[in-house]
Design a protein around this motif. Structure first.
Motif, PDB file in Angstrom:
ATOM      1  N   LEU A  35       0.808  -1.220   0.000  1.00  0.00           N
ATOM      2  CA  LEU A  35       0.000   0.000   0.000  1.00  0.00           C
ATOM      3  C   LEU A  35       0.846   1.279   0.000  1.00  0.00           C
ATOM      4  O   LEU A  35       0.291   2.377  -0.128  1.00  0.00           O
ATOM      5  CB  LEU A  35      -0.929   0.013   1.216  1.00  0.00           C
ATOM      6  N   PHE A  36       2.136   1.171   0.155  1.00  0.00           N
ATOM      7  CA  PHE A  36       2.987   2.350   0.263  1.00  0.00           C
ATOM      8  C   PHE A  36       2.863   3.305  -0.924  1.00  0.00           C
ATOM      9  O   PHE A  36       2.758   4.523  -0.712  1.00  0.00           O
ATOM     10  CB  PHE A  36       4.444   1.936   0.477  1.00  0.00           C
ATOM     11  N   PRO A  37       2.860   2.836  -2.173  1.00  0.00           N
ATOM     12  CA  PRO A  37       2.720   3.795  -3.291  1.00  0.00           C
ATOM     13  C   PRO A  37       1.394   4.564  -3.231  1.00  0.00           C
ATOM     14  O   PRO A  37       1.358   5.769  -3.499  1.00  0.00           O
ATOM     15  CB  PRO A  37       2.781   2.921  -4.545  1.00  0.00           C
ATOM     16  N   VAL A  38       0.324   3.894  -2.860  1.00  0.00           N
ATOM     17  CA  VAL A  38      -0.977   4.563  -2.762  1.00  0.00           C
ATOM     18  C   VAL A  38      -0.950   5.605  -1.649  1.00  0.00           C
ATOM     19  O   VAL A  38      -1.438   6.733  -1.816  1.00  0.00           O
ATOM     20  CB  VAL A  38      -2.100   3.523  -2.517  1.00  0.00           C
ATOM     21  N   ALA A  80      -1.400   9.649  -2.038  1.00  0.00           N
ATOM     22  CA  ALA A  80      -2.433  10.314  -1.248  1.00  0.00           C
ATOM     23  C   ALA A  80      -1.825  11.413  -0.377  1.00  0.00           C
ATOM     24  O   ALA A  80      -2.418  12.498  -0.235  1.00  0.00           O
ATOM     25  CB  ALA A  80      -3.164   9.302  -0.381  1.00  0.00           C
ATOM     26  N   ALA A  81      -0.650  11.170   0.193  1.00  0.00           N
ATOM     27  CA  ALA A  81       0.008  12.184   1.016  1.00  0.00           C
ATOM     28  C   ALA A  81       0.424  13.384   0.170  1.00  0.00           C
ATOM     29  O   ALA A  81       0.296  14.538   0.611  1.00  0.00           O
ATOM     30  CB  ALA A  81       1.220  11.582   1.720  1.00  0.00           C
ATOM     31  N   LYS A 120      -3.110  20.048  -1.496  1.00  0.00           N
ATOM     32  CA  LYS A 120      -4.373  20.685  -1.130  1.00  0.00           C
ATOM     33  C   LYS A 120      -4.201  21.606   0.075  1.00  0.00           C
ATOM     34  O   LYS A 120      -4.829  22.653   0.152  1.00  0.00           O
ATOM     35  CB  LYS A 120      -5.439  19.632  -0.829  1.00  0.00           C
ATOM     36  N   VAL A 121      -3.365  21.201   1.024  1.00  0.00           N
ATOM     37  CA  VAL A 121      -3.128  22.030   2.196  1.00  0.00           C
ATOM     38  C   VAL A 121      -2.403  23.316   1.817  1.00  0.00           C
ATOM     39  O   VAL A 121      -2.694  24.392   2.332  1.00  0.00           O
ATOM     40  CB  VAL A 121      -2.339  21.242   3.270  1.00  0.00           C
ATOM     41  N   LEU A 122      -1.440  23.222   0.890  1.00  0.00           N
ATOM     42  CA  LEU A 122      -0.684  24.390   0.457  1.00  0.00           C
ATOM     43  C   LEU A 122      -1.525  25.356  -0.355  1.00  0.00           C
ATOM     44  O   LEU A 122      -1.296  26.561  -0.344  1.00  0.00           O
ATOM     45  CB  LEU A 122       0.542  23.964  -0.338  1.00  0.00           C
ATOM     46  N   VAL A 123      -2.478  24.841  -1.104  1.00  0.00           N
ATOM     47  CA  VAL A 123      -3.296  25.685  -1.988  1.00  0.00           C
ATOM     48  C   VAL A 123      -4.463  26.193  -1.274  1.00  0.00           C
ATOM     49  O   VAL A 123      -4.867  26.786  -0.517  1.00  0.00           O
ATOM     50  CB  VAL A 123      -3.797  24.922  -3.217  1.00  0.00           C
TER      51      VAL A 123
END
Length: 126
Positions: free
Chosen positions: A109-112, A116-117, A123-126
């Motif tokens: 699941l690491f690539p997903v 996602a991160a 999104k947090v920066l924008v």
């Protein structure tokens, strides 16, 4: 010659999971061998440390029962201590199974989670 992305996916989802499963199996085998679980199960009711009281020559009822009770105590002590070691070994075996499962699923699941991160960070920066 393959594309770099195909090589990465082949490495991440084929090669490494096989190596993780092999390492997981080695940890499980090592733990059983370290705690000697199969041997302890075979010798569960053997006297502890091979302690044994001789019955002696001839027939003396007092010496016979003394040896019988002593040998019985040594066998019960051996069963209790071996049972404790078997329990600890199997408890650690279950722990290894859960940790191995977390590592295996986490690797897949690491690539997903990484994508996602990154999306969440943008999104947090924008």
């Amino acid at each position: 010659m393959q594309n770099v992305f195909l090589q990465y996916f082949s490495w991440h989802f084929l090669e490494i999971p096989i190596n993780i499963l092999k390492a997981w199996r080695n940890f499980l085998r090592f733990n059983l061998n370290y705690f000697s679980v199969p041997l302890l199960l075979r010798t569960l009711f053997s006297p502890w440390r091979r302690y044994a009281v001789s019955y002696g020559k001839g027939f003396d009822i007092k010496k016979y029962f003394e040896a019988l009770i002593s040998n019985l105590i040594f066998r019960i002590l051996g069963a209790i201590l071996r049972g404790f070691l078997i329990f600890i070994g199997l408890l650690i075996e279950v722990f290894i199974v859960f940790v191995g499962l977390i590592i295996f699923v986490g690797w897949l699941l690491f690539p997903v989670l990484l994508i996602a991160a990154l999306v969440f960070g943008i999104k947090v920066l924008v």
